[in-house]
Design an enzyme around this catalytic site. Structure first.
Site, short mmCIF file in Angstrom:
data_model
loop_
_atom_site.label_atom_id
_atom_site.label_comp_id
_atom_site.label_asym_id
_atom_site.label_seq_id
_atom_site.Cartn_x
_atom_site.Cartn_y
_atom_site.Cartn_z
N ILE A 138 0.81 -1.26 0.05
CA ILE A 138 0.13 0.03 -0.06
C ILE A 138 0.89 1.25 0.07
O ILE A 138 2.09 1.20 0.53
CB ILE A 138 -0.88 -0.02 1.31
CG1 ILE A 138 -2.08 1.10 1.28
CG2 ILE A 138 -0.42 -0.31 2.49
CD1 ILE A 138 -3.20 1.14 2.27
N CYS A 139 0.17 2.31 -0.67
CA CYS A 139 0.94 3.72 -0.47
C CYS A 139 2.47 3.73 -1.47
O CYS A 139 2.12 3.30 -2.60
CB CYS A 139 1.18 4.22 0.76
SG CYS A 139 1.55 5.90 1.02
N ALA A 140 3.53 3.99 -0.89
CA ALA A 140 4.83 3.87 -1.39
C ALA A 140 5.25 2.54 -1.66
O ALA A 140 6.30 2.37 -2.61
CB ALA A 140 5.69 4.72 -0.98
N SER A 148 -2.46 -0.71 -3.08
CA SER A 148 -3.41 0.24 -2.61
C SER A 148 -2.87 1.44 -2.55
O SER A 148 -1.45 1.59 -2.57
CB SER A 148 -4.05 -0.16 -1.52
OG SER A 148 -5.12 0.72 -0.84
#
Length: 182
Positions: free
Chosen positions: A101-103, A148
């Site tokens: 998720i994210c980075a 995500s």
């Protein structure tokens, strides 16, 4: 019972680690926080220190899902961990769930795991999805890879993981229990 490992490195995004471990445990998944630092105490990007359940050296290769929270410099610290890279590649090749998720999808991009797949990442970091087709979905599932976008998508991400590791009925009950609405 399905098993999931959520990996913590110094500077991880707290919401992206705690939300999946919490919701997966509520869904009946054996979810564990795993430190990649050599110490069970790991401090997130916002100065909150969490106690991991296990050290990386204590885990087995029996997890149904490996989950990477983002955050900086947490993602870079995860990316630099050679043992984790080897574990992620073995998990991917075994057709088990590899999730970020994210980075953190940049770790998967660097390992070639998102090549020829759709994937999502924190806005502006799409160049790190090497060989992937970037999408802007909150959560993207392509084969055995789940990605995500950001801290704000941590709940949909965790609910999707709960569904994939249990079933739709369990995920629906969990969604109702936490009173989550899109």
């Amino acid at each position: 019972m399905k098993k999931a490992y959520i990996f913590l490195a110094e500077g991880f995004e707290e919401m992206e680690a705690v939300t999946p471990v919490d919701l997966l445990r509520r869904a009946g998944v054996d979810a564990k926080l795993v430190s990649t630092t050599g110490s069970k105490a790991v401090t997130g990007a916002h100065g909150i220190t969490y106690q991991a359940d296990l050290l990386f050296e204590e885990i087995h290769t029996d997890a149904d899902a490996l989950i990477l929270p983002g955050g900086m410099p947490g993602t870079l610290n995860l990316q630099a961990h050679q043992g984790l890279a080897e574990l992620l590649l073995a998990q991917y090749k075994a057709q088990k769930w590899v999730c970020a998720i994210c980075a953190a999808p940049m770790v998967l991009g660097g390992l070639g795991i998102v090549k020829n797949r759709k994937a999502t990442i924190y806005p502006g970091m799409e160049e790190h999805l090497i060989g992937a087709e970037p999408v802007t979905d909150e959560v993207c599932v392509d084969g055995n890879v789940v990605t995500s976008r950001a801290p704000g998508t941590a709940i949909p991400f965790a609910l999707k993981l709960a569904e994939l590791l249990t079933d739709a009925k369990t995920a629906e009950a969990l969604t109702a229990d936490i009173v989550f609405r899109k």
